[in-house]
Design a protein around this motif. Structure first.
Motif, PDB file in Angstrom:
ATOM      1  N   CYS A   1       1.022  -1.202   0.093  1.00 15.92           N
ATOM      2  CA  CYS A   1      -0.055  -0.052   0.040  1.00 15.92           C
ATOM      3  C   CYS A   1       0.822   1.465   0.170  1.00 15.92           C
ATOM      4  O   CYS A   1       0.227   2.305   0.281  1.00 15.92           O
ATOM      5  N   ILE A   2       2.248   1.086  -0.036  1.00 15.77           N
ATOM      6  CA  ILE A   2       3.009   2.301  -0.370  1.00 15.77           C
ATOM      7  C   ILE A   2       3.519   2.591  -1.763  1.00 15.77           C
ATOM      8  O   ILE A   2       4.026   1.734  -2.381  1.00 15.77           O
ATOM      9  N   HIS A   3       3.179   3.735  -2.194  1.00 18.28           N
ATOM     10  CA  HIS A   3       3.392   3.878  -3.674  1.00 18.28           C
ATOM     11  C   HIS A   3       4.040   5.433  -3.707  1.00 18.28           C
ATOM     12  O   HIS A   3       3.844   6.336  -2.915  1.00 18.28           O
ATOM     13  N   PRO A   4       4.610   5.776  -4.853  1.00 17.07           N
ATOM     14  CA  PRO A   4       5.073   7.042  -5.200  1.00 17.07           C
ATOM     15  C   PRO A   4       4.096   8.107  -5.068  1.00 17.07           C
ATOM     16  O   PRO A   4       3.035   7.768  -5.802  1.00 17.07           O
ATOM     17  N   ARG A   5       4.368   9.322  -4.833  1.00 14.96           N
ATOM     18  CA  ARG A   5       3.474  10.327  -5.069  1.00 14.96           C
ATOM     19  C   ARG A   5       3.794  11.194  -6.333  1.00 14.96           C
ATOM     20  O   ARG A   5       4.907  11.484  -6.706  1.00 14.96           O
ATOM     21  N   GLU A   6       2.861  11.112  -7.251  1.00 15.75           N
ATOM     22  CA  GLU A   6       2.860  11.608  -8.459  1.00 15.75           C
ATOM     23  C   GLU A   6       3.281  13.091  -8.139  1.00 15.75           C
ATOM     24  O   GLU A   6       3.612  13.813  -9.310  1.00 15.75           O
ATOM     25  N   ASP A   7       2.491  13.807  -7.313  1.00 18.92           N
ATOM     26  CA  ASP A   7       2.470  15.304  -7.167  1.00 18.92           C
ATOM     27  C   ASP A   7       3.940  15.688  -6.658  1.00 18.92           C
ATOM     28  O   ASP A   7       3.887  16.896  -6.389  1.00 18.92           O
ATOM     29  N   VAL A   8       4.866  14.797  -6.102  1.00 18.70           N
ATOM     30  CA  VAL A   8       6.012  15.220  -5.735  1.00 18.70           C
ATOM     31  C   VAL A   8       7.138  14.593  -6.417  1.00 18.70           C
ATOM     32  O   VAL A   8       7.374  13.684  -6.085  1.00 18.70           O
ATOM     33  N   LYS A   9       7.535  15.103  -7.394  1.00 18.09           N
ATOM     34  CA  LYS A   9       8.496  14.342  -8.304  1.00 18.09           C
ATOM     35  C   LYS A   9       9.798  15.011  -7.741  1.00 18.09           C
ATOM     36  O   LYS A   9      10.282  16.248  -7.830  1.00 18.09           O
ATOM     37  N   GLU A  10      10.925  14.249  -7.373  1.00 15.33           N
ATOM     38  CA  GLU A  10      12.080  14.518  -7.021  1.00 15.33           C
ATOM     39  C   GLU A  10      13.231  13.419  -7.652  1.00 15.33           C
ATOM     40  O   GLU A  10      12.828  12.233  -7.577  1.00 15.33           O
ATOM     41  N   SER A  11      14.444  14.117  -8.114  1.00 19.34           N
ATOM     42  CA  SER A  11      15.514  13.256  -8.662  1.00 19.34           C
ATOM     43  C   SER A  11      16.163  12.769  -7.557  1.00 19.34           C
ATOM     44  O   SER A  11      16.068  13.131  -6.321  1.00 19.34           O
ATOM     45  N   GLU A  12      17.016  11.547  -7.940  1.00 21.84           N
ATOM     46  CA  GLU A  12      17.909  11.058  -7.023  1.00 21.84           C
ATOM     47  C   GLU A  12      18.824  12.150  -6.144  1.00 21.84           C
ATOM     48  O   GLU A  12      19.006  12.191  -5.073  1.00 21.84           O
ATOM     49  N   GLU A  13      19.251  13.143  -7.042  1.00 24.33           N
ATOM     50  CA  GLU A  13      20.298  13.938  -6.392  1.00 24.33           C
ATOM     51  C   GLU A  13      19.364  14.889  -5.279  1.00 24.33           C
ATOM     52  O   GLU A  13      19.891  15.271  -4.448  1.00 24.33           O
ATOM     53  N   GLU A  14      18.064  15.311  -5.817  1.00 26.67           N
ATOM     54  CA  GLU A  14      17.309  16.009  -4.743  1.00 26.67           C
ATOM     55  C   GLU A  14      17.022  15.131  -3.448  1.00 26.67           C
ATOM     56  O   GLU A  14      16.928  15.818  -2.351  1.00 26.67           O
ATOM     57  N   LEU A  15      16.749  13.918  -3.666  1.00 23.53           N
ATOM     58  CA  LEU A  15      16.398  13.239  -2.597  1.00 23.53           C
ATOM     59  C   LEU A  15      17.810  12.999  -1.623  1.00 23.53           C
ATOM     60  O   LEU A  15      17.688  13.142  -0.373  1.00 23.53           O
ATOM     61  N   LEU A  16      19.008  12.882  -2.309  1.00 21.42           N
ATOM     62  CA  LEU A  16      20.096  13.069  -1.354  1.00 21.42           C
ATOM     63  C   LEU A  16      20.332  14.320  -0.926  1.00 21.42           C
ATOM     64  O   LEU A  16      20.944  14.305   0.158  1.00 21.42           O
ATOM     65  N   GLN A  17      20.099  15.266  -1.562  1.00 19.02           N
ATOM     66  CA  GLN A  17      20.355  16.783  -0.772  1.00 19.02           C
ATOM     67  C   GLN A  17      19.072  16.897   0.341  1.00 19.02           C
ATOM     68  O   GLN A  17      19.512  17.518   1.311  1.00 19.02           O
ATOM     69  N   LYS A  18      17.897  16.444   0.187  1.00 18.95           N
ATOM     70  CA  LYS A  18      16.981  16.402   1.371  1.00 18.95           C
ATOM     71  C   LYS A  18      17.594  15.528   2.498  1.00 18.95           C
ATOM     72  O   LYS A  18      17.349  16.087   3.585  1.00 18.95           O
ATOM     73  N   LYS A  19      18.153  14.458   2.237  1.00 16.03           N
ATOM     74  CA  LYS A  19      18.594  13.597   3.384  1.00 16.03           C
ATOM     75  C   LYS A  19      19.808  14.524   4.056  1.00 16.03           C
ATOM     76  O   LYS A  19      19.963  14.406   5.349  1.00 16.03           O
ATOM     77  N   VAL A  20      20.765  15.355   3.288  1.00 19.20           N
ATOM     78  CA  VAL A  20      21.669  16.141   4.120  1.00 19.20           C
ATOM     79  C   VAL A  20      20.876  17.244   4.759  1.00 19.20           C
ATOM     80  O   VAL A  20      21.255  17.443   6.002  1.00 19.20           O
ATOM     81  N   TRP A  21      19.802  17.795   4.137  1.00 15.63           N
ATOM     82  CA  TRP A  21      19.080  18.889   4.789  1.00 15.63           C
ATOM     83  C   TRP A  21      18.508  18.313   6.055  1.00 15.63           C
ATOM     84  O   TRP A  21      18.419  19.114   7.107  1.00 15.63           O
ATOM     85  N   LEU A  22      18.015  17.264   6.157  1.00 16.10           N
ATOM     86  CA  LEU A  22      17.408  16.555   7.361  1.00 16.10           C
ATOM     87  C   LEU A  22      18.319  16.256   8.479  1.00 16.10           C
ATOM     88  O   LEU A  22      18.044  16.296   9.482  1.00 16.10           O
ATOM     89  N   HIS A  23      19.311  15.599   7.844  1.00 16.82           N
ATOM     90  CA  HIS A  23      20.493  14.990   9.086  1.00 16.82           C
ATOM     91  C   HIS A  23      21.937  15.746   8.924  1.00 16.82           C
ATOM     92  O   HIS A  23      22.665  15.178   9.919  1.00 16.82           O
ATOM     93  N   GLY A  24      22.155  16.569   8.311  1.00 16.58           N
ATOM     94  CA  GLY A  24      23.378  17.109   8.213  1.00 16.58           C
ATOM     95  C   GLY A  24      24.313  16.434   7.295  1.00 16.58           C
ATOM     96  O   GLY A  24      23.778  15.593   6.827  1.00 16.58           O
ATOM     97  N   ALA A  25      25.569  16.436   7.477  1.00 17.60           N
ATOM     98  CA  ALA A  25      26.430  15.652   6.592  1.00 17.60           C
ATOM     99  C   ALA A  25      26.166  14.290   6.623  1.00 17.60           C
ATOM    100  O   ALA A  25      25.697  13.424   5.975  1.00 17.60           O
TER     101      ALA A  25
END
Length: 116
Positions: A92-116
């Motif tokens: 029951c867990i699927h990608p949200r079509e309204d929130v598209k992010e590249s792998e680079e953006e997802l990795l940047q978000k990880k750094v934003w959330l947790h620091g280095a």
């Protein structure tokens, strides 16, 4: 892109402990960006919205587990695949079509959330 949990969720609790970003919450649970992250105070989200990371937000669902899009990185930087999807017994867990992010953006978000 961020993931979401459909109304087919059986609230089994399998996904919640798998999330390295604490992006998954129980039904009717308040949440904040600061929960188990390095964020605090006023922050600008990856989508450009200014928020108080410590402020408690209303639950996104009162019936089913839910995923906060601003905290979901699809486990990029932690695992090869989204762990919540891997353990979900009802698919029951699927990608949200309204929130598209590249792998680079997802990795940047990880750094934003947790620091280095």
């Amino acid at each position: 892109m961020a993931l979401f949990i459909t109304d087919e969720c059986i609230n089994c609790d399998a996904c919640i402990s798998e999330c390295p970003n604490t992006a998954i919450y129980e039904p009717d649970q308040e949440w904040s960006l600061a929960d188990e992250t390095a964020l605090e105070g006023i922050v600008t989200t990856p989508r450009g919205e200014e928020m108080d990371a410590n402020e408690q937000q209303e639950a996104l669902s009162d019936e089913f587990y839910f995923i906060v899009a601003d905290k979901c990185t699809e486990c990029k930087g932690f695992h090869d695949n989204p762990q919540c999807v891997s353990v979900c017994p009802v698919d029951c867990i699927h990608p949200r079509e309204d929130v598209k992010e590249s792998e680079e953006e997802l990795l940047q978000k990880k750094v934003w959330l947790h620091g280095a």
